[in-house]
Design a protein around this motif. Sequence first.
Motif, PDB file in Angstrom:
ATOM      1  N   THR A  45     -45.600 -74.680  -6.992  1.00 45.40           N
ATOM      2  CA  THR A  45     -46.720 -74.249  -6.165  1.00 45.40           C
ATOM      3  C   THR A  45     -46.245 -73.349  -5.039  1.00 45.40           C
ATOM      4  O   THR A  45     -46.896 -72.363  -4.702  1.00 45.40           O
ATOM      5  CB  THR A  45     -47.450 -75.480  -5.587  1.00 45.40           C
ATOM      6  OG1 THR A  45     -47.862 -76.311  -6.670  1.00 45.40           O
ATOM      7  CG2 THR A  45     -48.653 -75.080  -4.780  1.00 45.40           C
ATOM      8  N   ARG A  48     -45.816 -69.853  -6.288  1.00 42.99           N
ATOM      9  CA  ARG A  48     -47.116 -69.216  -6.515  1.00 42.99           C
ATOM     10  C   ARG A  48     -47.748 -68.791  -5.192  1.00 42.99           C
ATOM     11  O   ARG A  48     -48.300 -67.697  -5.094  1.00 42.99           O
ATOM     12  CB  ARG A  48     -48.056 -70.153  -7.252  1.00 42.99           C
ATOM     13  CG  ARG A  48     -47.707 -70.348  -8.700  1.00 42.99           C
ATOM     14  CD  ARG A  48     -48.723 -71.273  -9.365  1.00 42.99           C
ATOM     15  NE  ARG A  48     -48.276 -71.631 -10.675  1.00 42.99           N
ATOM     16  CZ  ARG A  48     -48.540 -70.928 -11.771  1.00 42.99           C
ATOM     17  NH1 ARG A  48     -49.243 -69.830 -11.676  1.00 42.99           N
ATOM     18  NH2 ARG A  48     -48.096 -71.309 -12.938  1.00 42.99           N
ATOM     19  N   ILE A  49     -47.659 -69.642  -4.193  1.00 41.81           N
ATOM     20  CA  ILE A  49     -48.221 -69.309  -2.887  1.00 41.81           C
ATOM     21  C   ILE A  49     -47.518 -68.086  -2.307  1.00 41.81           C
ATOM     22  O   ILE A  49     -48.152 -67.165  -1.793  1.00 41.81           O
ATOM     23  CB  ILE A  49     -48.127 -70.511  -1.922  1.00 41.81           C
ATOM     24  CG1 ILE A  49     -49.080 -71.620  -2.382  1.00 41.81           C
ATOM     25  CG2 ILE A  49     -48.434 -70.099  -0.488  1.00 41.81           C
ATOM     26  CD1 ILE A  49     -48.892 -72.936  -1.654  1.00 41.81           C
ATOM     27  N   LEU A  51     -45.830 -65.672  -3.980  1.00 44.77           N
ATOM     28  CA  LEU A  51     -46.129 -64.475  -4.759  1.00 44.77           C
ATOM     29  C   LEU A  51     -47.563 -64.002  -4.565  1.00 44.77           C
ATOM     30  O   LEU A  51     -47.829 -62.799  -4.628  1.00 44.77           O
ATOM     31  CB  LEU A  51     -45.832 -64.721  -6.240  1.00 44.77           C
ATOM     32  CG  LEU A  51     -44.343 -64.883  -6.574  1.00 44.77           C
ATOM     33  CD1 LEU A  51     -44.167 -65.277  -8.033  1.00 44.77           C
ATOM     34  CD2 LEU A  51     -43.556 -63.632  -6.254  1.00 44.77           C
ATOM     35  N   ASP A  52     -48.467 -64.913  -4.305  1.00 40.96           N
ATOM     36  CA  ASP A  52     -49.854 -64.528  -4.044  1.00 40.96           C
ATOM     37  C   ASP A  52     -50.002 -63.735  -2.752  1.00 40.96           C
ATOM     38  O   ASP A  52     -50.975 -63.009  -2.569  1.00 40.96           O
ATOM     39  CB  ASP A  52     -50.766 -65.766  -3.996  1.00 40.96           C
ATOM     40  CG  ASP A  52     -51.045 -66.330  -5.379  1.00 40.96           C
ATOM     41  OD1 ASP A  52     -50.784 -65.625  -6.382  1.00 40.96           O
ATOM     42  OD2 ASP A  52     -51.516 -67.487  -5.453  1.00 40.96           O
ATOM     43  N   LYS A  53     -49.036 -63.858  -1.848  1.00 36.97           N
ATOM     44  CA  LYS A  53     -49.078 -63.119  -0.578  1.00 36.97           C
ATOM     45  C   LYS A  53     -48.564 -61.688  -0.734  1.00 36.97           C
ATOM     46  O   LYS A  53     -48.765 -60.862   0.150  1.00 36.97           O
ATOM     47  CB  LYS A  53     -48.247 -63.837   0.490  1.00 36.97           C
ATOM     48  CG  LYS A  53     -48.833 -65.157   0.922  1.00 36.97           C
ATOM     49  CD  LYS A  53     -47.971 -65.801   1.979  1.00 36.97           C
ATOM     50  CE  LYS A  53     -48.569 -67.134   2.409  1.00 36.97           C
ATOM     51  NZ  LYS A  53     -47.781 -67.769   3.459  1.00 36.97           N
ATOM     52  N   THR A  56     -49.419 -56.957  -5.704  1.00 37.04           N
ATOM     53  CA  THR A  56     -49.403 -57.378  -7.114  1.00 37.04           C
ATOM     54  C   THR A  56     -48.198 -56.822  -7.869  1.00 37.04           C
ATOM     55  O   THR A  56     -47.527 -57.541  -8.602  1.00 37.04           O
ATOM     56  CB  THR A  56     -50.706 -56.943  -7.818  1.00 37.04           C
ATOM     57  OG1 THR A  56     -51.806 -57.458  -7.082  1.00 37.04           O
ATOM     58  CG2 THR A  56     -50.763 -57.453  -9.235  1.00 37.04           C
ATOM     59  N   ALA A  59     -44.996 -58.495  -6.671  1.00 35.51           N
ATOM     60  CA  ALA A  59     -44.893 -59.854  -7.211  1.00 35.51           C
ATOM     61  C   ALA A  59     -44.435 -59.820  -8.669  1.00 35.51           C
ATOM     62  O   ALA A  59     -43.631 -60.655  -9.093  1.00 35.51           O
ATOM     63  CB  ALA A  59     -46.236 -60.571  -7.088  1.00 35.51           C
ATOM     64  N   THR A  63     -40.983 -61.425 -10.146  1.00 31.51           N
ATOM     65  CA  THR A  63     -40.993 -62.315 -11.304  1.00 31.51           C
ATOM     66  C   THR A  63     -40.059 -61.795 -12.392  1.00 31.51           C
ATOM     67  O   THR A  63     -39.330 -62.566 -13.019  1.00 31.51           O
ATOM     68  CB  THR A  63     -42.429 -62.476 -11.850  1.00 31.51           C
ATOM     69  OG1 THR A  63     -43.264 -62.942 -10.785  1.00 31.51           O
ATOM     70  CG2 THR A  63     -42.487 -63.462 -12.993  1.00 31.51           C
ATOM     71  N   ASP A 110     -44.349 -57.255   2.504  1.00 25.52           N
ATOM     72  CA  ASP A 110     -44.097 -56.499   1.274  1.00 25.52           C
ATOM     73  C   ASP A 110     -42.870 -55.596   1.408  1.00 25.52           C
ATOM     74  O   ASP A 110     -42.028 -55.540   0.508  1.00 25.52           O
ATOM     75  CB  ASP A 110     -45.313 -55.656   0.893  1.00 25.52           C
ATOM     76  CG  ASP A 110     -46.468 -56.493   0.361  1.00 25.52           C
ATOM     77  OD1 ASP A 110     -46.226 -57.580  -0.203  1.00 25.52           O
ATOM     78  OD2 ASP A 110     -47.622 -56.054   0.510  1.00 25.52           O
TER      79      ASP A 110
END
Length: 127
Positions: A45, A48-49, A51-53, A56, A59, A63, A110
């Motif tokens: 989790t 995911r938190i 990478l969600d910040k 796109t 991220a 990955t 970023d």
Amino acid sequence: MGSLAGLAMPKPSKGIVAVDEGSNPVLSNHNNIPWSLMLDSDSTTVARIFLDKLNTELAAIWTAMSQFCTLLNGAAENQEAKVIEETFLHSMGSIMYPLLHQSFQKGSLDETVRLDLLAFSSPTFLH
């Protein structure tokens, strides 16, 4: 000194030619990354938190680098496993080129992650 006549010189990849000519490499577009960059279902989790910040595309690059490192670690643990040249070159192009051509606001998360990924991936691919 000997002559170089008769030696087969490798053809440069489209990415190398693009850099030499000053145009954008084929893999500089996020949509051209040749494999799925979705998080595995067993990702934490926290990852995911985080990478969600991120942007796109950034991220997706994070990955891809994570998956490539997992592949390298697996090959290092198994002496019979090898990372084939094509996989290595696709990974390098899909990670390095977009990072070199992106830019974000100075001091932003970023931009910090982009620079960190460049610092981490450069010796991984170019050493």
